[in-house]
Design an enzyme around this catalytic site. Sequence first.
Site, mmCIF file in Angstrom:
data_model
loop_
_atom_site.group_PDB
_atom_site.id
_atom_site.type_symbol
_atom_site.label_atom_id
_atom_site.label_comp_id
_atom_site.label_asym_id
_atom_site.label_seq_id
_atom_site.Cartn_x
_atom_site.Cartn_y
_atom_site.Cartn_z
ATOM 1 N N VAL A 93 46.098 36.301 40.980
ATOM 2 C CA VAL A 93 47.413 36.942 41.080
ATOM 3 C C VAL A 93 48.568 35.955 40.991
ATOM 4 O O VAL A 93 49.709 36.351 40.720
ATOM 5 C CB VAL A 93 47.514 37.745 42.402
ATOM 6 C CG1 VAL A 93 47.655 36.822 43.605
ATOM 7 C CG2 VAL A 93 48.667 38.737 42.344
ATOM 8 N N ALA A 244 40.651 31.749 47.285
ATOM 9 C CA ALA A 244 40.864 33.136 46.879
ATOM 10 C C ALA A 244 41.665 33.174 45.594
ATOM 11 O O ALA A 244 42.474 32.283 45.321
ATOM 12 C CB ALA A 244 41.613 33.909 47.963
ATOM 13 N N ASP A 245 41.422 34.210 44.808
ATOM 14 C CA ASP A 245 42.220 34.468 43.618
ATOM 15 C C ASP A 245 43.177 35.631 43.826
ATOM 16 O O ASP A 245 44.172 35.747 43.119
ATOM 17 C CB ASP A 245 41.306 34.730 42.426
ATOM 18 C CG ASP A 245 40.653 33.449 41.936
ATOM 19 O OD1 ASP A 245 41.176 32.853 40.985
ATOM 20 O OD2 ASP A 245 39.636 33.033 42.517
ATOM 21 N N ARG A 246 42.865 36.481 44.793
ATOM 22 C CA ARG A 246 43.795 37.556 45.158
ATOM 23 C C ARG A 246 43.393 38.107 46.524
ATOM 24 O O ARG A 246 42.225 38.445 46.749
ATOM 25 C CB ARG A 246 43.768 38.681 44.117
ATOM 26 C CG ARG A 246 44.867 39.738 44.317
ATOM 27 C CD ARG A 246 44.789 40.846 43.268
ATOM 28 N NE ARG A 246 45.021 40.373 41.918
ATOM 29 C CZ ARG A 246 46.026 40.771 41.132
ATOM 30 N NH1 ARG A 246 46.930 41.624 41.599
ATOM 31 N NH2 ARG A 246 46.135 40.317 39.898
ATOM 32 N N ALA A 254 39.481 38.860 46.609
ATOM 33 C CA ALA A 254 38.739 38.527 45.390
ATOM 34 C C ALA A 254 38.654 37.011 45.270
ATOM 35 O O ALA A 254 39.656 36.311 45.392
ATOM 36 C CB ALA A 254 39.438 39.105 44.161
#
Length: 358
Positions: A93, A244-246, A254
């Site tokens: 994100v 984390a990526d989102r 995620a």
Amino acid sequence: MSLQAIRYKRGELQLLNQLLLPDRTEYEDIKTVQDGWRAIKEMKVRGAPAIAIAGCLSVGVEIANRDFTSAEELVRFVMDSLAYLVTARPTAVNMAEAAVRFSKEIAQHSKESHSNKEKLREWFLQAVQDMLDQDVEDNKAMGRFGAEHILQNVGEKRVTVLTHCNTGSLATAGYGTALGVIRALNEKKAIEEVYCTETRPYNQGARLTAYELVYDNIPATLITDSMAAALMRTRGISAVVVGADRVVANGDTANKIGTYQLAILAHHHGVPFYIAAPSTTCDLSLPTGDRIVIEERPHKEMTHVNGTRLAAEGIKCWNPAFDVTPHDLITGGIITEKGVFPPDKLEAALRKLTGQDR
């Protein structure tokens, strides 16, 4: 060995090609937005913070070296370029957050009576430089908060930590998120051992995290992804810390594929499970993790290594790049540059800290 993933000065950008690590250290010149998009898509640069920084810097490089006929043309170029960069890897994100923020801000600046193309150019170039500098400061704050919380939570002077994928200097502007927490623990002489998973299918743990841990002389051991349960049962893991990526409003997260299964294992073995991510990775517009779009990668990433086929010809593959860990499995907390929060308190805390609760 170098741990600088991004080399930047005004008008010039080089990205470390992380696909070649640890065998070769090669930087690629990024001269256009298209170059930046391709480097992100091909995972030459990866990690949610680094994706956003590299993407925005690629816009800055092209702006610095290109002539625009008007302020309107420059603003349109910035907004279109940022929107395009979001499409390279949509699950992470940070790029989308930066695209929305910078697009809104440059549009506002363009409406000021004294604005012109040179002032807008200067504003954007300073903004992306500030973004690069701020990431390192945020990561160090995250490291301090996370290290203190883990030591207090587990009640030990020295800890054994498990991490997944790569979340260090190679995934950020410097220091790292989850690996930044580990660095902060090591600076306190509180690390007994770090275990890192190889992180199939792209082996970011074996290629990149191991590279960083060796570089920093942090005591570390590599395991395959399938060894995690046996490790937790037999080796006394104090905490699991991943990036984390989102992160969405309810705390669902995620991250690199394999994170969810580590959270389940940690819960079963009573091991605190932490997420480390800057507030720019927190997407409060999505209520739950079910709404996160999960990127699927090419099958060849599973079937081949360095161009050599390992899997049987004709086998079908399923290759999601990420999975979603439910918030109730994040038992240690979510570590940000603003503090450590239980998943169910994250949204309210961030809205209060940023003034969005008013």
